[in-house]
Design an enzyme around this catalytic site. Structure first.
Site, mmCIF file in Angstrom:
data_model
loop_
_atom_site.group_PDB
_atom_site.id
_atom_site.type_symbol
_atom_site.label_atom_id
_atom_site.label_comp_id
_atom_site.label_asym_id
_atom_site.label_seq_id
_atom_site.Cartn_x
_atom_site.Cartn_y
_atom_site.Cartn_z
ATOM 1 N N ARG A 110 0.803 -1.226 0.000
ATOM 2 C CA ARG A 110 0.000 0.000 0.000
ATOM 3 C C ARG A 110 0.835 1.274 0.000
ATOM 4 O O ARG A 110 0.596 2.187 -0.781
ATOM 5 C CB ARG A 110 -0.933 0.046 1.206
ATOM 6 C CG ARG A 110 -2.286 -0.541 0.985
ATOM 7 C CD ARG A 110 -2.842 -1.044 2.284
ATOM 8 N NE ARG A 110 -1.968 -2.072 2.821
ATOM 9 C CZ ARG A 110 -1.981 -3.329 2.399
ATOM 10 N NH1 ARG A 110 -2.847 -3.704 1.509
ATOM 11 N NH2 ARG A 110 -1.130 -4.217 2.870
ATOM 12 N N THR A 111 1.805 1.353 0.895
ATOM 13 C CA THR A 111 2.518 2.621 1.042
ATOM 14 C C THR A 111 3.257 2.978 -0.247
ATOM 15 O O THR A 111 3.133 4.084 -0.771
ATOM 16 C CB THR A 111 3.495 2.558 2.240
ATOM 17 O OG1 THR A 111 2.766 2.149 3.387
ATOM 18 C CG2 THR A 111 4.122 3.908 2.500
ATOM 19 N N LYS A 114 25.292 -3.910 -1.665
ATOM 20 C CA LYS A 114 26.761 -3.880 -1.776
ATOM 21 C C LYS A 114 27.379 -3.192 -0.570
ATOM 22 O O LYS A 114 28.577 -2.986 -0.502
ATOM 23 C CB LYS A 114 27.165 -3.112 -3.041
ATOM 24 C CG LYS A 114 26.643 -3.697 -4.326
ATOM 25 C CD LYS A 114 27.006 -2.753 -5.480
ATOM 26 C CE LYS A 114 26.261 -3.140 -6.741
ATOM 27 N NZ LYS A 114 26.307 -2.061 -7.736
ATOM 28 N N ARG A 129 11.484 3.970 3.137
ATOM 29 C CA ARG A 129 11.088 2.995 4.169
ATOM 30 C C ARG A 129 12.302 2.141 4.484
ATOM 31 O O ARG A 129 13.032 1.716 3.577
ATOM 32 C CB ARG A 129 9.956 2.103 3.672
ATOM 33 C CG ARG A 129 9.782 0.892 4.597
ATOM 34 C CD ARG A 129 8.554 0.106 4.334
ATOM 35 N NE ARG A 129 7.367 0.863 4.706
ATOM 36 C CZ ARG A 129 6.144 0.346 4.757
ATOM 37 N NH1 ARG A 129 5.957 -0.922 4.458
ATOM 38 N NH2 ARG A 129 5.113 1.082 5.096
ATOM 39 N N HIS A 145 5.476 6.323 11.336
ATOM 40 C CA HIS A 145 4.954 6.172 9.965
ATOM 41 C C HIS A 145 4.018 7.364 9.719
ATOM 42 O O HIS A 145 2.803 7.198 9.631
ATOM 43 C CB HIS A 145 4.208 4.838 9.864
ATOM 44 C CG HIS A 145 3.939 4.387 8.458
ATOM 45 N ND1 HIS A 145 4.110 5.190 7.355
ATOM 46 C CD2 HIS A 145 3.506 3.185 7.977
ATOM 47 C CE1 HIS A 145 3.801 4.521 6.268
ATOM 48 N NE2 HIS A 145 3.431 3.302 6.615
#
Lengths: 305, 140
Positions: free
Chosen positions: A51-52, A80, A101, A129
């Site tokens: 969703r986000t 890496k 995120r 959030h």
């Protein structure tokens, strides 16, 4: 330059302005279809999301902008060993705004310290959030018509639930909001949050273990998932995962105008039979997510004047 | 009674809580100095019973934030020509950088190399600090 790292980065007035803008976008989508023409949003997702990430991308596209980014740490130079500071310096050269995120708490704050473009915290571990908070506030505003004079129950994993932490901070700034915290003792709201938000400001809150005893008082029930990915010990997760399951029987004592929210994804904490109940608002909440993020992107890019 | 020479020009850290002088010595990195440094432990004190004192035989820049974090009751005496010309009183710093490390395994500081560990004073009365990244509490 503005970032959105913590819900408290915005004043109540700024939040109200973004919510009003989101409501206007909903009603006049054509008017905003080219506002971000020529602008690019980078979505830097070091942790899975449906969703986000998609709502941020859909939001930018609906504003006429473009999107670039990655959807897992493995498909970026993080695999890496590249630092967040170096990644964000690079992304700043290519995009106008970034949503990040990360499974580790504080990663978006660190990114904002090295960025020359606005950074949005799209979820940092079990911490915050804030763009989900705007989504939740917009859903509450549309459903209840107000953000004050409400009794809101938070249920489930209140310890690692970043959406819970952010929404508590935001809702505590509105008048006469009562908080009911429903969780097993192991998953209670962190002490620092209770101290900062409730105790220092004399805001009423109650902590209970059983959902049944408080159900009749609630105007809003914010359900959450017990998040497997936040546990270092799987045995603890298994012991706690089924602590609360909301079904139609449990809703029998609830108010007729209760609004049930959930940031999703759900596992089994809300029975699918509840989906057809008019009090279930979690899919409306998903829809609100895109519009809240459209308004947020416009605000952070200074295109809402 | 042990006699320690008085200093002509330098710094005396006085009223260090008894037993804390080695912590101060380490956190201020006094071991890297070329000048004489005297650590005097368990000195009789009218105020506190016992105290530690550190004498530094040179005017160096002292990180007052670090010192204030270790013990805000320490006094910093600046010595010129064998006399105290300035007495600095400390307070708990609002922010400390790279003095303590965040112990939260979920914090970004646990994986990101070479970033500053920054803590902000959250509660002066309880003397608690919080990591700016994850808000994890550090109690003194």
């Amino acid at each position: 330059m503005k970032h959105l790292i913590d819900p408290m980065d915005m004043t109540v007035e700024e939040i109200d302005h973004i919510l009003a803008l989101a409501i206007d976008i909903m009603a006049n989508r054509e008017k905003y279809s080219e506002v971000c023409k020529g602008k690019k949003l980078a979505t830097l997702f070091y942790e899975p999301s449906t969703r986000t990430r998609l709502s941020f991308e859909a939001a930018m596209m609906e504003l006429g902008g473009n999107v670039l980014g990655f959807s897992s740490a493995n498909s970026s130079s993080a695999a890496k060993g590249e630092s967040i500071a170096d990644t964000i310096r690079t992304v700043s050269c290519y995009a106008d705004i970034a949503a990040i995120r990360h499974p580790k708490e504080g990663a978006p704050l660190l990114a904002s310290m090295h960025s020359s473009i606005p950074i949005i915290n799209a979820g940092d571990g079990g911490h915050n959030h804030p763009s989900q908070t705007l989504t939740d506030l917009l859903t509450i505003k549309r459903t209840k018509g107000r953000l004050d004079n409400l009794t809101i129950g938070f249920c489930g994993d209140l310890k690692f639930g970043r959406t819970v932490h952010s929404l508590i901070k935001a809702m505590a700034r509105y008048e006469n909001v009562n908080f009911v915290l429903i969780s097993p003792p192991e998953l209670q709201v962190p002490e620092y949050l209770k101290e900062d938000v409730f105790i220092k400001k004399n805001i009423p809150y109650t902590e209970v273990v059983s959902m049944d005893e408080v159900m009749p008082q609630l105007d809003i029930l914010y359900m959450t998932r017990v998040q497997k990915e936040r546990f270092f010990n799987e045995a603890d997760y298994i012991r706690l995962k089924d602590s609360y399951i909301l079904d139609l029987e449990k809703l029998e004592t609830a108010k007729n105008d209760l609004a049930i929210l959930h940031p999703l994804p759900r596992v089994n904490e809300i029975s699918v039979k509840v989906d057809d109940d008019p009090r279930a608002c979690y899919f409306k909440q998903v829809e609100c997510g895109k519009f809240a993020r459209m308004a947020l992107i416009m605000n952070l890019l200074g295109l809402d004047k | 009674m042990i006699n320690i020479d008085s200093i002509e020009r330098g710094i005396v850290l006085d009223h260090i809580k008894a037993g804390n002088s080695m912590t101060v010595y380490k956190l201020l990195n006094l071991g890297s100095l070329n000048c004489s440094v005297a650590i005097i432990k368990n000195v009789k004190s009218n105020k506190t019973g016992r105290k530690d004192i550190i004498k530094i035989d040179e005017r160096i820049d002292i990180n007052l934030d670090v010192l204030g974090y270790i013990d805000p009751n320490i006094t910093v005496n600046i010595i010129e020509n064998g006399k105290t010309v300035e007495k600095r009183h400390l307070q708990l710093p609002k922010q400390i950088v790279n003095v303590v490390t965040c112990k939260n395994p979920r914090c970004i500081t646990s994986v990101e190399q070479e970033i500053d560990h920054i803590f902000r004073l959250a509660d002066e009365e309880k003397q608690t600090y919080r990591c700016i990244y994850c808000e994890h509490e550090h109690k003194k």
